[in-house]
Design a protein around this motif. Structure first.
Motif, mmCIF file in Angstrom:
data_model
loop_
_atom_site.group_PDB
_atom_site.id
_atom_site.type_symbol
_atom_site.label_atom_id
_atom_site.label_comp_id
_atom_site.label_asym_id
_atom_site.label_seq_id
_atom_site.Cartn_x
_atom_site.Cartn_y
_atom_site.Cartn_z
ATOM 1 N N LYS A 307 1.123 -0.941 0.184
ATOM 2 C CA LYS A 307 0.257 -0.150 0.051
ATOM 3 C C LYS A 307 1.195 1.091 -0.046
ATOM 4 O O LYS A 307 0.554 2.294 -1.115
ATOM 5 N N THR A 312 -1.306 4.506 -1.918
ATOM 6 C CA THR A 312 -2.672 4.469 -0.987
ATOM 7 C C THR A 312 -3.046 4.728 0.056
ATOM 8 O O THR A 312 -3.867 5.993 0.845
ATOM 9 N N SER A 313 -2.107 4.459 0.845
ATOM 10 C CA SER A 313 -1.968 4.815 2.220
ATOM 11 C C SER A 313 -1.967 5.858 2.331
ATOM 12 O O SER A 313 -1.058 7.314 1.714
ATOM 13 N N ASN A 376 -6.800 1.920 -1.078
ATOM 14 C CA ASN A 376 -6.271 1.271 -0.512
ATOM 15 C C ASN A 376 -6.747 -0.472 0.092
ATOM 16 O O ASN A 376 -5.603 -0.840 0.321
ATOM 17 N N VAL A 379 -5.785 -2.380 -2.513
ATOM 18 C CA VAL A 379 -5.144 -3.240 -2.784
ATOM 19 C C VAL A 379 -4.471 -4.077 -1.630
ATOM 20 O O VAL A 379 -4.003 -5.126 -1.932
#
Length: 406
Positions: A307, A312-313, A376, A379
């Motif tokens: 991530k 995305t995190s 996120n 993923v």
């Protein structure tokens, strides 16, 4: 014994410096790009390594992870770290304040950085040749799409300058009937002389519905009174329009050809079934995600690591009593674009993804932030599926979140 190598690369040569564990310089050299340079690097390292040493005892810092040179270093068994140029710039500032810069000096910074901070750097993955091939195809395919978009925007700007009626007649310049008719009649006078029969024939070839109604509307827009430009500028602009349309047609053909190549290459990968099972991923998006993540099973030690690489995190910044959570600005643009598109498609393909997104929106989370959080989550699901070698399961994926929402 470990050796630490800084490799400052240019298009035709590499400046390298070798350090031991104490930071003492053992050697440096300027090596040519290619087979000769790699051979000389192996020979230089052999002077300082025991005969029975493992190649993994050599750690190399370089500001790229693409091309034959890094691939050759990885293939030789060395541990290669892709150093972000921003990281090396900060390290250069840390080691000196004069602002001086040279290729040899940059090699020293990279060697020192990989010696002290290898645990903080991204190690170049040993992806399979097939994954590298998929990446090459998907990036070229996407680049052609971007090129086509740029040329369409140039066409729109050109028409706006001398033939705005064309934009009224053809709001979507990428439609085949728009390109065909504008290529045939690229200026206001010729466009106004287009017959209803000619327009209808182009619409039929484009397989449009309500051909009579659409043909009448296009003809009316092209014949409506409008401000014009001088004849010389109009003639020149018409030539530019035809040229742009020719390029757009050529790009569209090559995009279609490369799309087939992407699908064929992606279809050969052993993880294809897992990627295609994910909600929102088709063959093209699935190939892009595989290409940008790679297939080295040791690269991502956890879902969080994957991530973080995806971008995305969330990034938490805590200082004193103030804590801020924001999106990551440093990320792989191609990967994040593909994952965002996946999240958008998953809203229609997955009831669980839709419920997760709706829950976030109900809490006051904005659309883009909610989409990023969904990406996120997706993923993490992909990581779990790849780790266990199992396809995506809708019920299993969202059972925990559905229980909380209930």
């Amino acid at each position: 014994m470990e050796l630490f190598v800084g490799d400052d690369w240019a298009s035709d040569h590499h400046d390298v410096e070798i350090q031991d564990q104490t930071g003492r310089r053992l050697g440096k050299a300027r090596l040519p790009e290619g087979v000769e340079g790699i051979a000389r690097l192996h020979g230089l390292l052999a002077r300082f390594l025991p005969e029975d040493a493992d190649p993994s005892q050599v750690l190399i810092g370089i500001e790229t992870d693409r091309g034959p040179w890094p691939a050759a270093l990885v293939a030789a068994g060395y541990r290669v770290f892709a150093v972000n140029p921003r990281q090396s710039a900060r390290a250069r500032d840390r080691l000196g304040v004069s602002g001086a810069k040279s290729d040899a000096g940059d090699a020293h910074v990279l060697a020192d950085l990989v010696r002290t901070d290898a645990h903080q750097l991204l190690e170049v993955a040993g992806d399979s040749d097939l994954a590298d091939g998929v990446q090459g195809l998907t990036r070229a395919h996407q680049a052609l799409i971007w090129d086509k978009t740029r040329h369409v925007l140039r066409l729109r700007a050109t028409l706006r300058d001398y033939f705005p009626a064309a934009l009224e007649a053809f709001p979507e310049l990428t439609e085949p009937e728009a390109l065909e008719l504008l290529s045939k009649a690229p200026d206001p006078d010729r466009a106004a002389r287009l017959s209803r029969k000619q327009i209808s024939a182009a619409l039929k070839r484009a397989r449009r519905r309500d051909i009579e109604g659409k043909a009448a509307a296009i003809q009316a827009a092209l014949r409506a009174p409008a401000l014009g430009r001088g004849p010389v500028l109009t003639t020149a602009s018409a030539a530019i329009t035809r040229s742009l349309i020719t390029v757009i047609h050529a790009l569209a053909g090559e995009i279609s050809t490369l799309e087939n190549e992407v699908k064929a290459s992606f279809g050969q990968h052993p993880d294809t079934e897992i990627y295609l099972s994910q909600p929102g991923l088709g063959q093209i998006l699935g190939a892009r995600v595989l290409a940008e993540f790679g297939d080295d099973t040791t690269r991502y030690t956890s879902a969080k690591a994957r991530k973080n690489y995806a971008g995305t995190s969330p990034l938490t910044i805590a200082s004193g009593r103030k804590t801020t959570v924001r999106a990551r600005h440093v990320h792989n643009d191609r990967l994040l674009d593909a994952l965002t598109r996946q999240a958008q498609s998953a809203l229609r393909a997955s009831p669980g993804a839709r419920a997760y997104y709706d829950t976030l929106r109900a809490r006051g989370v904005g659309h883009h932030a909610a989409l990023r959080q969904l990406a996120n989550r997706l993923v993490g699901l992909l990581h779990g599926c790849l780790k266990t070698h199992t396809p995506y399961n809708e019920t299993t994926a969202w059972a925990h979140h559905n229980t909380i929402a209930a």
